[in-house]
Design a protein around this motif. Sequence first.
Motif, PDB file in Angstrom:
ATOM      1  N   SER A  96     -35.165  -2.757  51.882  1.00  0.00           N
ATOM      2  CA  SER A  96     -35.156  -2.492  53.324  1.00  0.00           C
ATOM      3  C   SER A  96     -33.744  -2.160  53.785  1.00  0.00           C
ATOM      4  O   SER A  96     -32.755  -2.458  53.111  1.00  0.00           O
ATOM      5  CB  SER A  96     -35.680  -3.710  54.091  1.00  0.00           C
ATOM      6  OG  SER A  96     -34.773  -4.792  53.955  1.00  0.00           O
TER       7      SER A  96
ATOM      8  N   THR B 187     -38.622 -10.774  53.042  1.00  0.00           N
ATOM      9  CA  THR B 187     -38.365  -9.367  53.342  1.00  0.00           C
ATOM     10  C   THR B 187     -38.464  -8.540  52.070  1.00  0.00           C
ATOM     11  O   THR B 187     -38.776  -9.058  51.002  1.00  0.00           O
ATOM     12  CB  THR B 187     -36.999  -9.186  54.044  1.00  0.00           C
ATOM     13  OG1 THR B 187     -36.902  -7.850  54.538  1.00  0.00           O
ATOM     14  CG2 THR B 187     -35.848  -9.505  53.127  1.00  0.00           C
ATOM     15  N   TYR B 188     -38.188  -7.265  52.211  1.00  0.00           N
ATOM     16  CA  TYR B 188     -38.265  -6.323  51.098  1.00  0.00           C
ATOM     17  C   TYR B 188     -36.846  -5.989  50.647  1.00  0.00           C
ATOM     18  O   TYR B 188     -35.996  -5.644  51.463  1.00  0.00           O
ATOM     19  CB  TYR B 188     -39.022  -5.064  51.537  1.00  0.00           C
ATOM     20  CG  TYR B 188     -39.423  -4.177  50.399  1.00  0.00           C
ATOM     21  CD1 TYR B 188     -40.360  -4.600  49.455  1.00  0.00           C
ATOM     22  CD2 TYR B 188     -38.873  -2.913  50.247  1.00  0.00           C
ATOM     23  CE1 TYR B 188     -40.737  -3.789  48.398  1.00  0.00           C
ATOM     24  CE2 TYR B 188     -39.247  -2.090  49.192  1.00  0.00           C
ATOM     25  CZ  TYR B 188     -40.181  -2.533  48.272  1.00  0.00           C
ATOM     26  OH  TYR B 188     -40.542  -1.736  47.223  1.00  0.00           O
TER      27      TYR B 188
ATOM     28  N   THR C 247     -40.193  -8.228  46.776  1.00  0.00           N
ATOM     29  CA  THR C 247     -40.503  -9.153  47.861  1.00  0.00           C
ATOM     30  C   THR C 247     -39.596 -10.357  47.639  1.00  0.00           C
ATOM     31  O   THR C 247     -39.773 -11.119  46.690  1.00  0.00           O
ATOM     32  CB  THR C 247     -41.981  -9.554  47.857  1.00  0.00           C
ATOM     33  OG1 THR C 247     -42.771  -8.372  48.012  1.00  0.00           O
ATOM     34  CG2 THR C 247     -42.295 -10.527  48.987  1.00  0.00           C
TER      35      THR C 247
ATOM     36  N   ASN D 170     -47.585  -8.545  52.661  1.00  0.00           N
ATOM     37  CA  ASN D 170     -46.660  -8.912  51.578  1.00  0.00           C
ATOM     38  C   ASN D 170     -47.335  -8.747  50.223  1.00  0.00           C
ATOM     39  O   ASN D 170     -48.499  -9.095  50.059  1.00  0.00           O
ATOM     40  CB  ASN D 170     -46.223 -10.379  51.717  1.00  0.00           C
ATOM     41  CG  ASN D 170     -45.460 -10.624  52.979  1.00  0.00           C
ATOM     42  OD1 ASN D 170     -44.412 -10.053  53.201  1.00  0.00           O
ATOM     43  ND2 ASN D 170     -45.998 -11.487  53.833  1.00  0.00           N
TER      44      ASN D 170
ATOM     45  N   ASN E  69     -29.268 -12.594  49.310  1.00  0.00           N
ATOM     46  CA  ASN E  69     -30.539 -12.297  48.673  1.00  0.00           C
ATOM     47  C   ASN E  69     -30.787 -13.373  47.621  1.00  0.00           C
ATOM     48  O   ASN E  69     -30.067 -13.448  46.636  1.00  0.00           O
ATOM     49  CB  ASN E  69     -30.474 -10.902  48.039  1.00  0.00           C
ATOM     50  CG  ASN E  69     -31.753 -10.512  47.335  1.00  0.00           C
ATOM     51  OD1 ASN E  69     -32.615 -11.337  47.076  1.00  0.00           O
ATOM     52  ND2 ASN E  69     -31.865  -9.236  47.010  1.00  0.00           N
TER      53      ASN E  69
ATOM     54  N   VAL F 217     -37.232 -10.699  63.275  1.00  0.00           N
ATOM     55  CA  VAL F 217     -37.803 -11.121  62.000  1.00  0.00           C
ATOM     56  C   VAL F 217     -38.436 -12.497  62.158  1.00  0.00           C
ATOM     57  O   VAL F 217     -38.009 -13.291  62.994  1.00  0.00           O
ATOM     58  CB  VAL F 217     -36.740 -11.160  60.874  1.00  0.00           C
ATOM     59  CG1 VAL F 217     -36.186  -9.775  60.584  1.00  0.00           C
ATOM     60  CG2 VAL F 217     -35.609 -12.123  61.210  1.00  0.00           C
TER      61      VAL F 217
ATOM     62  N   ILE G 196     -36.012 -15.921  55.417  1.00  0.00           N
ATOM     63  CA  ILE G 196     -36.814 -14.785  55.854  1.00  0.00           C
ATOM     64  C   ILE G 196     -37.417 -14.123  54.618  1.00  0.00           C
ATOM     65  O   ILE G 196     -36.705 -13.890  53.627  1.00  0.00           O
ATOM     66  CB  ILE G 196     -35.913 -13.775  56.604  1.00  0.00           C
ATOM     67  CG1 ILE G 196     -35.269 -14.448  57.821  1.00  0.00           C
ATOM     68  CG2 ILE G 196     -36.672 -12.510  56.985  1.00  0.00           C
ATOM     69  CD1 ILE G 196     -33.959 -13.847  58.247  1.00  0.00           C
TER      70      ILE G 196
ATOM     71  N   LYS H 292     -32.143  -3.563  56.206  1.00  0.00           N
ATOM     72  CA  LYS H 292     -31.372  -4.783  56.454  1.00  0.00           C
ATOM     73  C   LYS H 292     -30.745  -5.301  55.169  1.00  0.00           C
ATOM     74  O   LYS H 292     -29.594  -5.706  55.146  1.00  0.00           O
ATOM     75  CB  LYS H 292     -32.195  -5.847  57.179  1.00  0.00           C
ATOM     76  CG  LYS H 292     -33.233  -6.573  56.385  1.00  0.00           C
ATOM     77  CD  LYS H 292     -33.853  -7.661  57.232  1.00  0.00           C
ATOM     78  CE  LYS H 292     -35.338  -7.754  57.219  1.00  0.00           C
ATOM     79  NZ  LYS H 292     -36.170  -6.635  57.133  1.00  0.00           N
TER      80      LYS H 292
END
Length: 138
Positions: free
Chosen positions: A54, A50-51, A117, A110, A81, A37, A48, A56
């Motif tokens: 995802s 990220t979605y 997001t 993105n 998160n 990543v 990071i 992860k």
Amino acid sequence: MKKLNQEAEKIMTERFGKDTVIALATVEDGVPFVRNVNAYYEDGAFYIITYARSNKMRQIEKNPAVAIAGEWFTAHGRGANLGWFGKKENGRIAEKLKSAFAEWIDNGHNNFEDENTIILCVKLTDGLLLSHGTRYEF
């Protein structure tokens, strides 16, 4: 986490306080998953983009314990998160990520209008940093 000494923190910032590729490992049902990543380091944590849906993030929601590895560095941490990239509370770190990831952040990969997001924060709990024959443990 034991605070990094000033010299180790300087090395971490020089090495990872920019767009850096690190390996991020999560665990699901006792099985490890590793992926590379783009990350940015600041004050004991990696950030990071990220979605939220995802694999992860699904794995981190079940078990926030993660491991990371980068250039002569390995550590454990807790994934969290921070929510939507565009939310007001994320403004300070979002601006730093925009700057660190400037080369690719607006390449269409993105969607910053999508509330999925998000920013993943990996707060380090312990680790090992090697630099020019010196070993820093925390």
